[in-house]
Design an enzyme around this catalytic site. Sequence first.
Site, PDB file in Angstrom:
ATOM      1  N   THR A  17       0.821  -1.207   0.000  1.00 53.94           N
ATOM      2  CA  THR A  17       0.000   0.000   0.000  1.00 53.94           C
ATOM      3  C   THR A  17       0.860   1.265   0.000  1.00 53.94           C
ATOM      4  O   THR A  17       2.005   1.238   0.474  1.00 53.94           O
ATOM      5  CB  THR A  17      -0.883  -0.005   1.268  1.00 53.94           C
ATOM      6  OG1 THR A  17      -1.445   1.285   1.461  1.00 53.94           O
ATOM      7  CG2 THR A  17      -0.088  -0.353   2.526  1.00 53.94           C
ATOM      8  N   ASP A  18       0.279   2.364  -0.470  1.00 55.87           N
ATOM      9  CA  ASP A  18       0.997   3.652  -0.392  1.00 55.87           C
ATOM     10  C   ASP A  18       1.059   4.167   1.040  1.00 55.87           C
ATOM     11  O   ASP A  18       1.796   5.113   1.330  1.00 55.87           O
ATOM     12  CB  ASP A  18       0.338   4.695  -1.313  1.00 55.87           C
ATOM     13  CG  ASP A  18      -1.124   4.985  -0.991  1.00 55.87           C
ATOM     14  OD1 ASP A  18      -1.693   4.335  -0.088  1.00 55.87           O
ATOM     15  OD2 ASP A  18      -1.710   5.877  -1.653  1.00 55.87           O
ATOM     16  N   GLU A  19       0.277   3.535   1.949  1.00 53.27           N
ATOM     17  CA  GLU A  19       0.229   4.054   3.324  1.00 53.27           C
ATOM     18  C   GLU A  19       1.559   3.881   4.047  1.00 53.27           C
ATOM     19  O   GLU A  19       1.807   4.540   5.057  1.00 53.27           O
ATOM     20  CB  GLU A  19      -0.917   3.383   4.100  1.00 53.27           C
ATOM     21  CG  GLU A  19      -2.239   3.625   3.398  1.00 53.27           C
ATOM     22  CD  GLU A  19      -3.479   3.239   4.179  1.00 53.27           C
ATOM     23  OE1 GLU A  19      -3.437   3.209   5.416  1.00 53.27           O
ATOM     24  OE2 GLU A  19      -4.510   2.965   3.530  1.00 53.27           O
ATOM     25  N   LYS A  72       2.431  -3.433   7.203  1.00 52.79           N
ATOM     26  CA  LYS A  72       2.688  -3.596   5.766  1.00 52.79           C
ATOM     27  C   LYS A  72       4.125  -3.160   5.440  1.00 52.79           C
ATOM     28  O   LYS A  72       4.803  -3.780   4.622  1.00 52.79           O
ATOM     29  CB  LYS A  72       1.693  -2.770   4.932  1.00 52.79           C
ATOM     30  CG  LYS A  72       0.260  -3.270   4.946  1.00 52.79           C
ATOM     31  CD  LYS A  72       0.060  -4.659   4.351  1.00 52.79           C
ATOM     32  CE  LYS A  72       0.270  -4.731   2.866  1.00 52.79           C
ATOM     33  NZ  LYS A  72      -0.124  -6.080   2.330  1.00 52.79           N
ATOM     34  N   TYR A 119      -1.649  -0.713  10.945  1.00 51.54           N
ATOM     35  CA  TYR A 119      -1.787  -1.366   9.628  1.00 51.54           C
ATOM     36  C   TYR A 119      -0.596  -1.033   8.733  1.00 51.54           C
ATOM     37  O   TYR A 119       0.085  -1.934   8.215  1.00 51.54           O
ATOM     38  CB  TYR A 119      -3.095  -0.931   8.942  1.00 51.54           C
ATOM     39  CG  TYR A 119      -3.139  -1.232   7.455  1.00 51.54           C
ATOM     40  CD1 TYR A 119      -3.134  -2.550   6.989  1.00 51.54           C
ATOM     41  CD2 TYR A 119      -3.170  -0.205   6.501  1.00 51.54           C
ATOM     42  CE1 TYR A 119      -3.160  -2.836   5.613  1.00 51.54           C
ATOM     43  CE2 TYR A 119      -3.196  -0.479   5.134  1.00 51.54           C
ATOM     44  CZ  TYR A 119      -3.191  -1.793   4.701  1.00 51.54           C
ATOM     45  OH  TYR A 119      -3.210  -2.068   3.357  1.00 51.54           O
TER      46      TYR A 119
HETATM   47  P1  NAD Z   1      -9.409  -7.707   2.178  1.00 56.48           P
HETATM   48  O1  NAD Z   1      -9.369  -7.419   3.644  1.00 56.48           O
HETATM   49  O2  NAD Z   1     -10.651  -7.438   1.423  1.00 56.48           O
HETATM   50  O3  NAD Z   1      -9.035  -9.250   1.934  1.00 56.48           O
HETATM   51  C1  NAD Z   1      -8.009  -9.879   2.606  1.00 56.48           C
HETATM   52  C2  NAD Z   1      -8.145 -11.372   2.373  1.00 56.48           C
HETATM   53  O4  NAD Z   1      -7.045 -12.025   3.054  1.00 56.48           O
HETATM   54  C3  NAD Z   1      -9.427 -11.977   2.940  1.00 56.48           C
HETATM   55  O5  NAD Z   1     -10.016 -12.853   2.013  1.00 56.48           O
HETATM   56  C4  NAD Z   1      -8.962 -12.729   4.175  1.00 56.48           C
HETATM   57  O6  NAD Z   1      -9.777 -13.866   4.473  1.00 56.48           O
HETATM   58  C5  NAD Z   1      -7.549 -13.127   3.780  1.00 56.48           C
HETATM   59  N1  NAD Z   1      -6.682 -13.343   4.946  1.00 56.48           N
HETATM   60  C6  NAD Z   1      -6.527 -12.537   6.024  1.00 56.48           C
HETATM   61  N2  NAD Z   1      -5.669 -13.073   6.897  1.00 56.48           N
HETATM   62  C7  NAD Z   1      -5.238 -14.261   6.349  1.00 56.48           C
HETATM   63  C8  NAD Z   1      -4.334 -15.260   6.755  1.00 56.48           C
HETATM   64  N3  NAD Z   1      -3.669 -15.183   7.931  1.00 56.48           N
HETATM   65  N4  NAD Z   1      -4.131 -16.326   5.945  1.00 56.48           N
HETATM   66  C9  NAD Z   1      -4.796 -16.432   4.763  1.00 56.48           C
HETATM   67  N5  NAD Z   1      -5.674 -15.513   4.341  1.00 56.48           N
HETATM   68  C10 NAD Z   1      -5.899 -14.426   5.111  1.00 56.48           C
HETATM   69  O7  NAD Z   1      -8.165  -6.913   1.577  1.00 56.48           O
HETATM   70  P2  NAD Z   1      -8.011  -6.242   0.135  1.00 56.48           P
HETATM   71  O8  NAD Z   1      -8.595  -4.881   0.163  1.00 56.48           O
HETATM   72  O9  NAD Z   1      -8.426  -7.215  -0.899  1.00 56.48           O
HETATM   73  O10 NAD Z   1      -6.417  -6.052   0.077  1.00 56.48           O
HETATM   74  C11 NAD Z   1      -5.574  -7.031  -0.513  1.00 56.48           C
HETATM   75  C12 NAD Z   1      -4.135  -6.574  -0.414  1.00 56.48           C
HETATM   76  O11 NAD Z   1      -3.972  -5.324  -1.081  1.00 56.48           O
HETATM   77  C13 NAD Z   1      -3.651  -6.339   1.021  1.00 56.48           C
HETATM   78  O12 NAD Z   1      -2.344  -6.818   1.124  1.00 56.48           O
HETATM   79  C14 NAD Z   1      -3.697  -4.829   1.189  1.00 56.48           C
HETATM   80  O13 NAD Z   1      -2.731  -4.396   2.128  1.00 56.48           O
HETATM   81  C15 NAD Z   1      -3.358  -4.373  -0.219  1.00 56.48           C
HETATM   82  N6  NAD Z   1      -3.889  -3.068  -0.611  1.00 56.48           N
HETATM   83  C16 NAD Z   1      -5.235  -2.802  -0.513  1.00 56.48           C
HETATM   84  C17 NAD Z   1      -5.728  -1.568  -0.918  1.00 56.48           C
HETATM   85  C18 NAD Z   1      -7.201  -1.260  -0.849  1.00 56.48           C
HETATM   86  O14 NAD Z   1      -7.594  -0.108  -1.109  1.00 56.48           O
HETATM   87  N7  NAD Z   1      -8.071  -2.201  -0.546  1.00 56.48           N
HETATM   88  C19 NAD Z   1      -4.853  -0.584  -1.415  1.00 56.48           C
HETATM   89  C20 NAD Z   1      -3.469  -0.898  -1.504  1.00 56.48           C
HETATM   90  C21 NAD Z   1      -3.010  -2.140  -1.110  1.00 56.48           C
HETATM   91  P1  TYD Z   2     -10.731   3.748   4.213  1.00 53.87           P
HETATM   92  O1  TYD Z   2     -11.661   3.281   3.157  1.00 53.87           O
HETATM   93  O2  TYD Z   2     -10.830   3.148   5.574  1.00 53.87           O
HETATM   94  O3  TYD Z   2      -9.254   3.593   3.607  1.00 53.87           O
HETATM   95  P2  TYD Z   2      -7.825   4.125   4.189  1.00 53.87           P
HETATM   96  O4  TYD Z   2      -7.984   4.508   5.599  1.00 53.87           O
HETATM   97  O5  TYD Z   2      -6.992   2.899   4.035  1.00 53.87           O
HETATM   98  O6  TYD Z   2      -7.431   5.247   3.302  1.00 53.87           O
HETATM   99  O7  TYD Z   2     -10.904   5.309   4.382  1.00 53.87           O
HETATM  100  C1  TYD Z   2     -10.743   6.214   3.301  1.00 53.87           C
HETATM  101  C2  TYD Z   2     -10.890   7.631   3.837  1.00 53.87           C
HETATM  102  O8  TYD Z   2     -12.236   7.819   4.278  1.00 53.87           O
HETATM  103  C3  TYD Z   2     -10.022   7.911   5.055  1.00 53.87           C
HETATM  104  O9  TYD Z   2      -9.599   9.282   5.000  1.00 53.87           O
HETATM  105  C4  TYD Z   2     -10.966   7.716   6.233  1.00 53.87           C
HETATM  106  C5  TYD Z   2     -12.301   8.171   5.670  1.00 53.87           C
HETATM  107  N1  TYD Z   2     -13.517   7.490   6.207  1.00 53.87           N
HETATM  108  C6  TYD Z   2     -14.591   8.268   6.673  1.00 53.87           C
HETATM  109  O10 TYD Z   2     -14.554   9.520   6.667  1.00 53.87           O
HETATM  110  N2  TYD Z   2     -15.708   7.607   7.124  1.00 53.87           N
HETATM  111  C7  TYD Z   2     -15.785   6.246   7.170  1.00 53.87           C
HETATM  112  O11 TYD Z   2     -16.820   5.693   7.617  1.00 53.87           O
HETATM  113  C8  TYD Z   2     -14.669   5.469   6.685  1.00 53.87           C
HETATM  114  C9  TYD Z   2     -14.704   3.959   6.713  1.00 53.87           C
HETATM  115  C10 TYD Z   2     -13.556   6.148   6.206  1.00 53.87           C
END
Ligand code: NAD
Ligand code: TYD
Length: 370
Positions: free
Chosen positions: A146-148, A175, A171
């Site tokens: 992630t960019d975080e 990461k 988190y």
């Molecule tokens: P998500 O939370 O929707 O899904 C995570 C999946 O991992 C789930 O299916 C869960 O059951 C599985 N999981 C969790 N712990 C596990 C374990 N110990 N063993 C096996 N499986 C396990 O997450 P996502 O949004 O699909 O994100 C996927 C990846 O992308 C993550 O690594 C996250 O850090 C990264 N990412 C997400 C975003 C975003 O905006 N969602 C952005 C940048 C990077």
């Molecule tokens: P989120 O989807 O949790 O992603 P991330 O924290 O990983 O960026 O949140 C996106 C943005 O929205 C973040 O600035 C927090 C804000 N947010 C709200 O204002 N209300 C909400 O209910 C949630 C879940 C997030």
Amino acid sequence: MRKLTNILVTGGAGFIGVNFIRFLFGQGTVAPEFKGRIVNLDAITYAGNIASLKEIDEKFGGTRYFFEKGDIGNRALVEAIFRKYDIDTAVHFAAESHVDRSILGPEAFIKTNVLGTFTLLDVARSAWKKSDGSFGSDVLFHHVSTDEVYGSLGETGYFTETTAYDPRSPYSASKAASDHLAMAYHHTYGLPVTLSNCSNNYGPYQFPEKLIPLMISNMLEGKPLPVYGDGKNVRDWLYVEDHNSAVWAIMEKGRAGETYNIGGENEWENIRLLNELIDVVAAKSNSDAPAAQAVAMRSTITYVKDRPGHDRRYAIDCSKIKAELGWKQAVSFRQGLERTVDWYLSNKEWVNGIRSGDCRRWIEENYGKR
Ligand code: NAD
Ligand code: TYD
């Protein structure tokens, strides 16, 4: 171009993983050339839903698609999977992924994101190492991040691949640790590793605790729309299929040992995004008066207590992947929001199913009262 034949996808029942597997099997709007096998290893936590891949399982189960339920930290299981399926590629999505949950309970983030990633890397190293200690050119461990990890930006500037890490939530710290381990395995042992750091994704199958699907679900249920702090935090939004086409480009052509930033070049203040989303949902609801519907939804916007340590702004410079691998985003924000809202409108069962479990309880216990 790498062969990518027997691919282990971790976290393939989560939001991005489901979309990635559907994309590889031609169920997205674009389809890559892929003829190999996918092994999906997922523990099915509160965020995983294996029903999201029912059609894939019906069509390809037992021939080109395999599901293994389990924890990425279970070394014996991971070793057995590498042997059983002759894994040559791993793409690692599995994680605890929600910042708010990491603030309330960081331990699971350390176990899965740090220790789980370590286990996968270490098994890949043993499985792929040749007798002379080297690795072939057709094995790859792609780590999804992630960019975080880069921390928080002020009003100007962008994260590049050389921005120093400065994670600020449990988190992002977990990461960041996993990213460092992945690169350390490359530098120390020569394991072919690529790494991507991506901005906020949105699209179908996203668990309704993240901003966009939470707001859509609340709008459809007539619930308040909780905005943290002053609503002026900025995120750079990317449609999930654009993220996955970037991951695939890196897996096929990315250079081992390199990091690639992936972004939407699409910055929105949360409150502005919410107003845009309200317009899309109102236009797609069956109301005769969408403008009045939008006004009604706006009246439910509720400013709530800010997230502790809330990062102010994220914005990605993704010029490296564009120049080196020829990737670019294909879906505009308006198109992506419309597709996402359409999907949530036609998949209420999926939302109700996943929300009726742990998520609903968790959201209500922790955020419902604010
Ligand atoms: P998500 O939370 O929707 O899904 C995570 C999946 O991992 C789930 O299916 C869960 O059951 C599985 N999981 C969790 N712990 C596990 C374990 N110990 N063993 C096996 N499986 C396990 O997450 P996502 O949004 O699909 O994100 C996927 C990846 O992308 C993550 O690594 C996250 O850090 C990264 N990412 C997400 C975003 C975003 O905006 N969602 C952005 C940048 C990077
Ligand atoms: P989120 O989807 O949790 O992603 P991330 O924290 O990983 O960026 O949140 C996106 C943005 O929205 C973040 O600035 C927090 C804000 N947010 C709200 O204002 N209300 C909400 O209910 C949630 C879940 C997030």
